[in-house]
Design an enzyme around this catalytic site. Structure first.
Site, mmCIF file in Angstrom:
data_model
loop_
_atom_site.group_PDB
_atom_site.id
_atom_site.type_symbol
_atom_site.label_atom_id
_atom_site.label_comp_id
_atom_site.label_asym_id
_atom_site.label_seq_id
_atom_site.Cartn_x
_atom_site.Cartn_y
_atom_site.Cartn_z
ATOM 1 N N ASP A 1 -7.215 0.918 -6.512
ATOM 2 C CA ASP A 1 -7.351 2.365 -6.361
ATOM 3 C C ASP A 1 -7.565 3.046 -7.711
ATOM 4 O O ASP A 1 -8.478 3.843 -7.887
ATOM 5 C CB ASP A 1 -6.084 2.922 -5.713
ATOM 6 C CG ASP A 1 -6.389 3.662 -4.423
ATOM 7 O OD1 ASP A 1 -7.562 3.641 -3.994
ATOM 8 O OD2 ASP A 1 -5.467 4.243 -3.843
ATOM 9 N N ASP B 1 -4.527 3.233 3.820
ATOM 10 C CA ASP B 1 -3.261 3.890 3.499
ATOM 11 C C ASP B 1 -2.267 3.783 4.651
ATOM 12 O O ASP B 1 -1.107 4.164 4.497
ATOM 13 C CB ASP B 1 -3.504 5.360 3.155
ATOM 14 C CG ASP B 1 -4.329 5.515 1.888
ATOM 15 O OD1 ASP B 1 -4.179 4.678 0.989
ATOM 16 O OD2 ASP B 1 -5.151 6.446 1.813
#
Length: 541
Positions: A355, A433
């Site tokens: 990320d 997520d």
């Protein structure tokens, strides 16, 4: 149908899990135009602008109006493209030619223009580009629909005054609460379902003296080495999507259709099988099939086909999209198993680094100055509206909507003032997520079963996920920009789970996981009362 789920979900996971960052969209604004009639006709149109490039007034009263100059029949890629009458103190409307947004903005500003509007034939998009080469740019740059420009004169006349402003957004939008509840429900239910599956595996092991006889058939496991390979493949695929988005996006859509139909079937079939009546069976191709499951499979396939056909109908398709997405996440969490906490730490940590790199580091190495993650999430740059000739010809009718990757939970923002002009804005949360933390929650639930610790690890890990999501949304509200959710969720989950294991003096067992699974015969299948707990396992190390 369900027996192929581990292989198919592993493939689909490689295609879908890599993109889990919340998408970052440009700020919506309003183009207010006034004509020369009596009384003066007015009309409002939606625009998109990059708030990192420029700021707009928050009210119409504080904004300045400029005469509009329509230059959509020529390129503005050199000073010679400026009309003889000039564009000083004008709101210039252009379509992109053989130059970038920044280059066009430089020419417009140096020629005295006060506003640059780029008419897009493919829908509203985000002004992008590396501003480091033009740091003194002060002219507002915004994208407007080409169809709005072509129909503007019929509504307000030929002499048009243009004004740009952006109404302030509410500090908190309740769609975030809906997304929070969806994410927490999916993670909690996926982890619990994984525990139920583990209990069934242990029952089967007790009866057959072979604890892997069923688990290997219906579930897939990720070892630490598999985790590393998984993350590497995700990185490669993200880079490939960055360069070949227009082709690969349809592969992703196709895989999502198949995987979501299979996932919805597995989720609903688990409920249908609990019903004691309606178990009519038929023989087909040397197999015995339940009629109700055949109809259920047809229903799930139909839902996937409906989504594929109407996937760009934002007004209502998001409900079906989210339903399929929740089913996909649930089935993935239940099916793909992490064997120990070591794998959990490795998986979540590597994706956290993934990320950070693709969101915060890649802008330093891309030509546009945008991150690879954001550009892939938002779709290909539509600044590619270029012509090989000297005249950019734009059709009067808009083209089909740009395809987007179906890897997010989407909930309409509850800001109804924005719906009238800019369509339906959405709050988004990536599947990753949900799935990545969900795999850790599922491992905690299975460890609870292995060690007869009730729901201690499962509940604490689920609460940690909820806290991480809340921190993410707080950061989202304060920073007014999309956030990488794993940046906040991963520390909460790993620290909480570690503290619980350490306080219970089970850190070694928790770290090694399946190395401490049950090796003894089980009586009557893991507690006859189905309480969800198993006898204390015997250590093999």
């Amino acid at each position: 149908m369900g027996r192929r789920s581990p292989r198919l979900l592993s493939v689909s996971g490689l295609l879908l899990l890599f993109l889990h960052h919340q998408q970052i969209y440009a700020q919506e604004g309003i183009l207010h135009v006034t004509g020369d009639g009596s009384p003066q006709p007015t009309h409002d149109y939606c625009i998109l602008y990059n708030p990192l490039w420029t700021s707009l007034p928050s009210t119409l009263d504080n904004a300045t109006s400029y005469g509009m100059e329509n230059l959509t029949t020529r390129q503005l890629c050199s000073v010679s493209d400026v009309p003889p009458s000039g564009i000083k103190d004008k709101a210039v409307v252009v379509v992109l030619g053989n130059c970038t947004v920044i280059e066009t903005a430089r020419i417009a500003q140096n020629s005295g223009a006060r506003i640059l509007l780029i008419a897009s034939k493919t829908g509203l998009i985000i002004p992008k580009g590396n501003r480091s080469t033009f740091k003194d740019m002060t002219i507002p740059v915004a994208f407007v629909r080409y169809s709005d420009i072509t129909g503007m004169q019929q509504i307000v006349g030929s002499n048009i005054l243009a004004t740009l402003y952006t109404p302030p957004l509410p500090m908190f939008d309740y769609s975030l609460l809906v997304i929070f509840l969806i994410a927490l429900f999916t993670v909690a239910l996926g982890g619990y379902w994984s525990g139920v599956s583990e209990i069934e595996d242990l029952k089967s092991a007790a009866n057959s003296r072979d604890r892997d006889s069923r688990g290997k058939e219906d579930n897939a496991s990720l070892s630490p080495l598999s985790v590393v390979i998984f993350v590497v493949i995700c990185c490669v695929m993200l880079v490939l999507l960055y360069f070949f988005y227009n082709w690969l996006v349809y592969i992703i859509i196709g895989v999502f259709c198949v995987a979501s139909a299979l996932s919805l079937f597995n989720c609903l079939a688990a409920l249908v099988r609990k019903i004691s009546f309606g178990q009519c069976r038929i023989s087909c191709c040397n197999r015995i099939l339940e009629v109700r499951l055949v109809f259920l499979a047809a229903f799930c396939i139909a839902m996937s086909v409906v989504w594929a056909v109407f996937r760009n109908e934002d007004r209502w398709i998001w409900i079906l999209h989210d339903t399929l997405g929740i089913a996909f996440c649930l089935n993935f969490i239940k099916t793909l198993r992490l064997t120990n906490f070591k794998s959990c730490v490795l998986l979540l940590s590597l994706f956290l680094l993934y990320d950070v790199f693709f969101v915060f580091i890649t802008p330093l190495i891309t030509k546009s100055g945008e991150s690879i993650m954001v550009e892939v999430a938002a779709g290909p740059l539509e600044s590619d509206e270029k012509s090989d000739g000297n005249l950019v010809e734009v059709p009067a009718e808009p083209s089909a909507p740009r395809e987007k990757l179906p890897v997010v939970i989407r909930v309409p923002r509850l800001d109804f003032s924005a719906l009238t002009l800019c369509g339906m804005p959405f709050s988004l949360l990536g599947f990753g997520d949900i799935i990545l933390p969900g795999l850790a929650v599922a491992y905690c639930r299975r460890f609870d079963i292995w060690t007869s610790s009730s729901y201690i690890y499962y509940v604490s890990c689920t609460v940690a996920y909820a806290v991480g999501m809340m921190i993410t949304f707080i950061a989202l509200v304060l920073m007014r920009n999309g956030q990488p959710a794993l940046l906040y969720i991963v520390p909460c989950i790993l620290l909480t789970s570690s503290v619980v294991a350490w306080s219970r003096k089970e850190m070694k067992k928790f770290w090694n996981g399946s190395n401490y699974q049950i090796m003894e015969p089980l009586d009557d299948g893991v507690n006859a009362d189905n309480s969800g707990t198993a006898p204390e396992p015997s250590e093999v190390q």
